[in-house]
Design a protein around this motif. Structure first.
Motif, short mmCIF file in Angstrom:
data_model
loop_
_atom_site.label_atom_id
_atom_site.label_comp_id
_atom_site.label_asym_id
_atom_site.label_seq_id
_atom_site.Cartn_x
_atom_site.Cartn_y
_atom_site.Cartn_z
N ASN A 1 12.06 35.15 18.22
CA ASN A 1 10.80 34.86 18.90
C ASN A 1 10.92 35.03 20.41
O ASN A 1 11.15 34.07 21.14
N VAL A 2 10.80 36.27 20.87
CA VAL A 2 10.87 36.55 22.29
C VAL A 2 10.05 37.79 22.56
O VAL A 2 10.04 38.72 21.76
N SER A 3 9.30 37.79 23.64
CA SER A 3 8.36 38.88 23.88
C SER A 3 8.92 39.98 24.76
O SER A 3 8.20 40.85 25.17
N GLU B 1 16.92 25.16 10.06
CA GLU B 1 17.44 24.79 11.38
C GLU B 1 17.98 26.00 12.13
O GLU B 1 17.88 26.07 13.36
N VAL B 2 18.56 26.96 11.41
CA VAL B 2 18.99 28.19 12.07
C VAL B 2 17.77 28.89 12.67
O VAL B 2 17.80 29.36 13.82
N GLU B 3 16.69 28.97 11.90
CA GLU B 3 15.45 29.57 12.41
C GLU B 3 14.98 28.85 13.68
O GLU B 3 14.64 29.49 14.68
N LYS B 4 15.03 27.54 13.65
CA LYS B 4 14.49 26.75 14.76
C LYS B 4 15.39 26.80 15.98
O LYS B 4 14.93 27.07 17.09
N TYR B 5 16.69 26.54 15.79
CA TYR B 5 17.58 26.36 16.94
C TYR B 5 18.20 27.65 17.45
O TYR B 5 18.59 27.74 18.62
N ILE B 6 18.33 28.65 16.59
CA ILE B 6 18.92 29.91 17.02
C ILE B 6 17.85 30.93 17.39
O ILE B 6 17.93 31.60 18.41
N ASN B 7 16.81 31.04 16.57
CA ASN B 7 15.83 32.10 16.78
C ASN B 7 14.67 31.72 17.69
O ASN B 7 14.03 32.59 18.26
N VAL C 1 14.25 28.17 19.73
CA VAL C 1 14.48 27.32 20.90
C VAL C 1 15.27 28.04 21.98
O VAL C 1 14.97 27.93 23.17
N ALA C 2 16.27 28.83 21.58
CA ALA C 2 17.13 29.48 22.57
C ALA C 2 16.35 30.40 23.48
O ALA C 2 16.72 30.60 24.64
N PHE C 3 15.22 30.94 22.98
CA PHE C 3 14.47 31.90 23.79
C PHE C 3 13.14 31.35 24.29
O PHE C 3 12.29 32.10 24.75
N SER C 4 12.96 30.06 24.19
CA SER C 4 11.70 29.48 24.65
C SER C 4 11.48 29.71 26.13
O SER C 4 10.36 29.74 26.61
N GLY C 5 12.58 29.87 26.89
CA GLY C 5 12.46 30.12 28.33
C GLY C 5 12.74 31.55 28.71
O GLY C 5 13.06 31.82 29.87
N ALA C 6 12.61 32.49 27.76
CA ALA C 6 13.04 33.87 28.03
C ALA C 6 12.24 34.51 29.16
O ALA C 6 12.81 35.17 30.03
N GLU C 7 10.93 34.34 29.16
CA GLU C 7 10.13 34.98 30.20
C GLU C 7 10.44 34.38 31.57
O GLU C 7 10.54 35.09 32.57
N GLU C 8 10.60 33.05 31.62
CA GLU C 8 10.97 32.41 32.88
C GLU C 8 12.34 32.88 33.33
O GLU C 8 12.59 33.12 34.52
N PHE C 9 13.22 33.04 32.36
CA PHE C 9 14.56 33.55 32.66
C PHE C 9 14.48 34.92 33.32
O PHE C 9 15.12 35.18 34.35
N LEU C 10 13.67 35.80 32.75
CA LEU C 10 13.52 37.15 33.29
C LEU C 10 12.96 37.12 34.70
O LEU C 10 13.44 37.79 35.61
N ASP C 11 11.92 36.32 34.88
CA ASP C 11 11.27 36.25 36.19
C ASP C 11 12.22 35.73 37.26
O ASP C 11 12.23 36.20 38.40
#
Length: 294
Positions: free
Chosen positions: A7-9, A85-91, A93-103
């Motif tokens: 889940n990352v755009s 839990e793998v779906e939730k914590y690996i796929n 949560v880890a990328f919930s801040g991906a766009e902010e990370f990029l910016d």
């Protein structure tokens, strides 16, 4: 078997992870062992408060290097994960801040706080691996799961036949990072970053010389036995109460910290502060010699 997309755009998150998470790729091992330690301590907490009746036992974290197949395994006996839990914590949560990370970090190559800020610790594995697998079984009575990702936003998630509780991370090492397939390099990193982690870390075996009995003949040769090579000291002196330690214990620990320091410390102070913050530690004052570089 399930397939899907993380889940990352943004599709270029992995190149950024490889390049910008840390300036030193060696940090990956510290991050994965920290996760394994957390998973083990979570299980200990659940057993202590009666939330589960599984046996905690004497868990260790195993580090294995498969040089021939260019793989590193990090194995714990902790809380494990279900497929959900793998779906939730690996796929997710880890990328919930991906766009902010990029910016925030796309123009910055060095920032040691990125992983902690965005929860990307596990993904530091992709700094040294072109493919990463997770084989995990929860402490709950549910099937084990096998997650695989080859450094893109696509992954596979399927059932696994793992019977033992815990998680195994398998790193398929990049050609440019094969230095981490050398056992002495891995042992160096384990000592550097994990010397006092609270869970025993096992890295293969070693030979240990047994002491000779007092009545042994003069020409007797000591025997050796093969024992687990435990890298760390999970119960260092600073975690104990001063009343439980003698002067020899403090000196022995000083030797463990500074094996090249030949002089004994002048004195030490055992810190145990509860207010206004919690702090435990040992402060050593070394002896000053004339040739010491001040």
């Amino acid at each position: 078997m399930a397939t899907g997309k993380i889940n990352v755009s943004v599709d270029n998150i992995f190149p950024l992870i490889k390049k910008f998470l840390y300036s030193d790729h060696e940090i990956f091992l510290r991050e994965l062992i920290s996760n394994a330690t957390d998973a083990t301590l979570k299980l200990k907490h659940l057993t202590n408060i009666g939330e589960t009746d599984v046996e905690y036992g004497n868990p260790v974290i195993d580090i294995k290097v498969d040089k021939e197949n260019k793989k590193i395994h990090v194995i714990d006996q902790g809380i494990g994960m279900t497929k959900e839990e793998v779906e939730k914590y690996i796929n997710e949560v880890a990328f919930s801040g991906a766009e902010e990370f990029l910016d925030k970090y796309k123009d910055s190559a060095k920032d040691s706080g990125i992983i902690g800020h965005f929860g990307l610790g596990f993904y530091s594995a992709f700094m040294v691996a072109h493919k990463v697998e997770i084989i995990t079984k929860s402490y709950k009575d549910e099937p084990a799961a096998h997650w695989t990702c080859s450094g893109t936003t696509e992954f596979t998630l399927e059932d696994a036949d793992k019977q033992d509780r815990g998680t195994e991370i398998i790193l398929h090492i990049n050609e440019d990072d094969e230095e981490f397939l050398e056992e002495n390099r891995i042992e160096e990193l384990l000592v550097k970053y994990n010397k006092f982690m609270p869970i025993p870390i096992r890295f293969g075996t070693k030979e240990e010389t047994l002491p000779l009995p007092d009545d042994a003949p003069e020409d007797a040769k000591p025997e050796t036995k093969t024992v687990d090579n435990i890298i760390n000291n999970p119960d260092p002196a600073w975690t104990k109460q001063p009343t439980d330690l003698e002067d020899k214990d403090y000196k022995d620990f000083y030797r463990e910290l500074y094996p090249m320091q030949f002089e004994e410390p002048l004195f030490h102070i055992h810190l145990n502060v509860d207010y206004p913050f919690n702090l435990t530690g040992i402060l050593y004052f070394p002896k000053m010699s004339q040739d010491m570089n001040m």
